[in-house]
Design an enzyme around this catalytic site. Structure first.
Site, PDB file in Angstrom:
ATOM      1  N   LYS A 208     -10.386  -1.715   4.971  1.00 55.87           N
ATOM      2  CA  LYS A 208      -9.384  -1.792   6.042  1.00 55.87           C
ATOM      3  C   LYS A 208      -9.464  -0.534   6.910  1.00 55.87           C
ATOM      4  O   LYS A 208      -9.677   0.574   6.393  1.00 55.87           O
ATOM      5  CB  LYS A 208      -7.997  -1.933   5.405  1.00 55.87           C
ATOM      6  CG  LYS A 208      -6.856  -2.170   6.391  1.00 55.87           C
ATOM      7  CD  LYS A 208      -5.512  -2.366   5.649  1.00 55.87           C
ATOM      8  CE  LYS A 208      -4.380  -2.634   6.625  1.00 55.87           C
ATOM      9  NZ  LYS A 208      -3.073  -2.837   5.962  1.00 55.87           N
TER      10      LYS A 208
ATOM     11  N   SER B 238      -0.329  -6.966   7.628  1.00 54.68           N
ATOM     12  CA  SER B 238      -1.239  -6.319   8.528  1.00 54.68           C
ATOM     13  C   SER B 238      -2.704  -6.373   8.117  1.00 54.68           C
ATOM     14  O   SER B 238      -3.576  -6.179   8.970  1.00 54.68           O
ATOM     15  CB  SER B 238      -0.822  -4.857   8.683  1.00 54.68           C
ATOM     16  OG  SER B 238      -1.002  -4.155   7.461  1.00 54.68           O
TER      17      SER B 238
ATOM     18  N   SER C  98       1.854  -6.451   3.314  1.00 53.56           N
ATOM     19  CA  SER C  98       0.602  -6.588   4.070  1.00 53.56           C
ATOM     20  C   SER C  98      -0.645  -6.909   3.274  1.00 53.56           C
ATOM     21  O   SER C  98      -1.682  -7.182   3.856  1.00 53.56           O
ATOM     22  CB  SER C  98       0.331  -5.318   4.867  1.00 53.56           C
ATOM     23  OG  SER C  98       1.104  -5.328   6.032  1.00 53.56           O
TER      24      SER C  98
HETATM   25  N1  GLN Z   1       4.936  -6.864   8.144  1.00 56.07           N
HETATM   26  C1  GLN Z   1       5.575  -5.675   7.669  1.00 56.07           C
HETATM   27  C2  GLN Z   1       5.758  -4.707   8.804  1.00 56.07           C
HETATM   28  O1  GLN Z   1       5.443  -5.059   9.881  1.00 56.07           O
HETATM   29  C3  GLN Z   1       4.798  -5.075   6.539  1.00 56.07           C
HETATM   30  C4  GLN Z   1       3.598  -4.368   6.982  1.00 56.07           C
HETATM   31  C5  GLN Z   1       2.860  -3.737   5.862  1.00 56.07           C
HETATM   32  O2  GLN Z   1       3.050  -4.063   4.700  1.00 56.07           O
HETATM   33  N2  GLN Z   1       2.020  -2.794   6.246  1.00 56.07           N
HETATM   34  O3  GLN Z   1       6.228  -3.627   8.635  1.00 56.07           O
END
Ligand code: GLN
Length: 494
Positions: free
Chosen positions: A79, A157, A181
């Site tokens: 990532k 994400s 995410s």
């Molecule tokens: N979707 C969540 C956010 O936007 C979690 C993102 C994540 O776990 N990095 O904060």
């Protein structure tokens, strides 16, 4: 052997050890698959030269006398949130344009030490803020699952990681999970993803979003691979003060599939109004499968669940606003050009306005607001108190003897790219409704693909475990995976 990119880590490891295949062959197969999958926009920086060099070194190590680690010679994606030495590491943000770190994150270094082969960097939401991969400066990644003329989100994400693993562009990938995410994109693409206990994986060298919530974890084709790769990623790291100094077990050895007598909690607060029938049914089916496998099912209550999303969307932006203060145009990446007469404050403001996308700007503003002198108690401190209550709910369930908790992973299947762009941002935040509690409580959570909806899109179930008991959690997930028998793959259109 054909279609080497389609192998699991365990299959590739066994074939490598037997000498049936080389790491160079595996790596070349993945590079070919990546080059043919531009339409998925999963890999945003490709590193074929590094990959082939590491593959050759892995082949030499496999031929040498020592017992090579399980990840030796396995081609994976990383990532874009992980700093990788000499390779673009931009957290999918314009503000880090051209940033090539001098150092390697501890987790990716652990994978390098284990002999894993990095194929490149994977798309994601900017600074890991999002649930659809649409906030990326590189444009969205695309879900390889497709059932009509719509293109679907791979989730976020870690959307690039999910898309790449589901489409067999790599054998596995790293993800990070601050509020869901790893688990949400895994569920939306029919793969497995585990977020370990907070402190299991070092956060050092992972670009920070919300430091008290962020954890790295593997995204893989099945539960066995998650066990193998998680073990390679974990370590105690003196460079991260929250990294746990406890032994990392051989997680794979704990996959017996025997869950007789295990107590599985079903939390009534996760049964939400308006939950699609199919998700409800999947959850009931998963419960029945665990029962058939010999587990004892009990109803539990996690009464503060409904406050989790609001608490998360105070705490995560608060920490983000502080973490992102370092991007000022001086130390990293992008710097705005100035007109004559403009000074340093203009430089900060213009750089940040140009470099950060809208969602990141929204979070910085919300975070700064909830931390400001007049509102600190009303928002930030209250959210921290709610967080403690959420953790206590879980502690009480575990004190009752619960070994793992079963819930849906997401409120529904993958949605169309762009479908949420006009919606209230809270609609998108609802994607995390089943996952954020786990981050707030610092617990391990895993998403396992468990079925298809009526359109033919994957749905996942989440299992939440006791702190530091990832081995047991993986074993329950392994039993669920075996019972669910999910083997579907997306049909290739890209
Ligand atoms: N979707 C969540 C956010 O936007 C979690 C993102 C994540 O776990 N990095 O904060």
């Amino acid at each position: 052997m054909s279609d080497l990119n389609k192998l699991t880590i365990a299959e590739a490891r066994d074939a490598l050890k037997k000498g049936d295949v080389t790491s160079v062959e595996l790596t070349e197969a993945c590079i070919g698959a990546i080059d043919a999958a531009g339409a998925l926009n999963a890999f945003v920086h490709k590193t074929p030269d590094i990959a082939l060099e590491r593959a050759k070194a892995a082949d030499a190590r496999l031929k040498g006398g020592e017992e090579a680690p399980a990840m030796c010679g396995i081609p994976i994606g990383i990532k874009d949130l992980f700093c990788t030495q000499g390779v673009e590491s931009q957290a999918a943000s314009g503000i880090l344009e051209g940033f090539k770190p001098e150092y390697e994150s501890t987790v990716s270094q652990n994978l390098i030490d284990a002999g894993a082969v990095m194929l490149g960097k994977l798309n994601m939401d900017e600074f890991a803020m999002g649930s659809s991969n649409e906030t990326s400066v590189y444009g969205n990644a695309v879900n390889p699952w497709k059932v009509d003329d719509r293109q679907l989100t791979p989730g976020g994400s870690s959307g690039g990681s999910a898309s790449a693993v589901a489409a067999d562009l790599c054998l596995a990938a790293t993800g990070t999970d601050t509020g869901g995410s790893i688990r949400q994109p895994a569920a939306l693409t029919g793969i497995t993803g585990i977020k370990p206990t907070y402190g299991r994986c070092s956060r050092w060298g992972i670009i920070a979003f919300a430091s008290s919530l962020d954890q790295a974890g593997p995204m893989t084709k099945d539960v066995r691979d998650a066990a193998i790769m998680l073990e390679a990623m974990c370590s105690h790291d003196p460079k991260d003060s929250t990294s746990a100094d406890i032994p990392v077990p051989n997680f794979e050895a704990m996959l017996t599939g025997d869950i007789k007598g295990k107590v599985i909690g079903i939390p009534k607060e996760y049964r939400m109004d308006g939950m699609p029938e199919e998700v409800e049914k999947l959850w009931a089916d998963g419960t029945a499968m665990l029962k058939d496998a010999g587990a004892r099912i009990i109803d539990i209550s996690l009464p503060h669940t409904k406050y989790a999303l609001p608490a998360y969307y105070v705490i995560a932006p608060a920490e983000a606003s502080s973490n992102l203060a370092r991007y000022d145009g001086v130390r990293y990446g992008h710097r705005a050009s100035l007109a004559k007469g403009e000074g340093i404050v203009d430089m900060y403001e213009k750089t940040r306005a140009e470099g950060f996308g809208h969602e990141v700007q929204r979070r910085v503003m919300v975070g700064t607001y909830v931390l400001s002198a007049g509102f600190y108690d009303a928002y930030y401190n209250r959210a921290r108190r709610v967080r403690a209550l959420i953790k206590r709910d879980f502690d009480e369930a575990f004190d009752q003897g619960v070994d793992a908790i079963l819930t849906p992973a997401t409120p529904g299947p993958a949605f169309g790219l762009g479908e949420m762009s006009e919606a209230d941002p809270v609609e998108m935040y609802l994607q995390d409704v089943f996952t954020v509690t786990v981050n707030l409580a610092g617990l391990p959570g895993i998403s396992v693909p468990a079925g298809l909806d009526k359109q033919g899109l994957p749905l996942g179930l989440q299992l939440i475990g006791r702190p530091w008991e990832e081995g047991d959690l993986l074993n329950v997930a392994y039993a669920l995976e075996g019972a669910a028998g999910f083997v579907s793959k997306p049909e290739k259109w890209w």
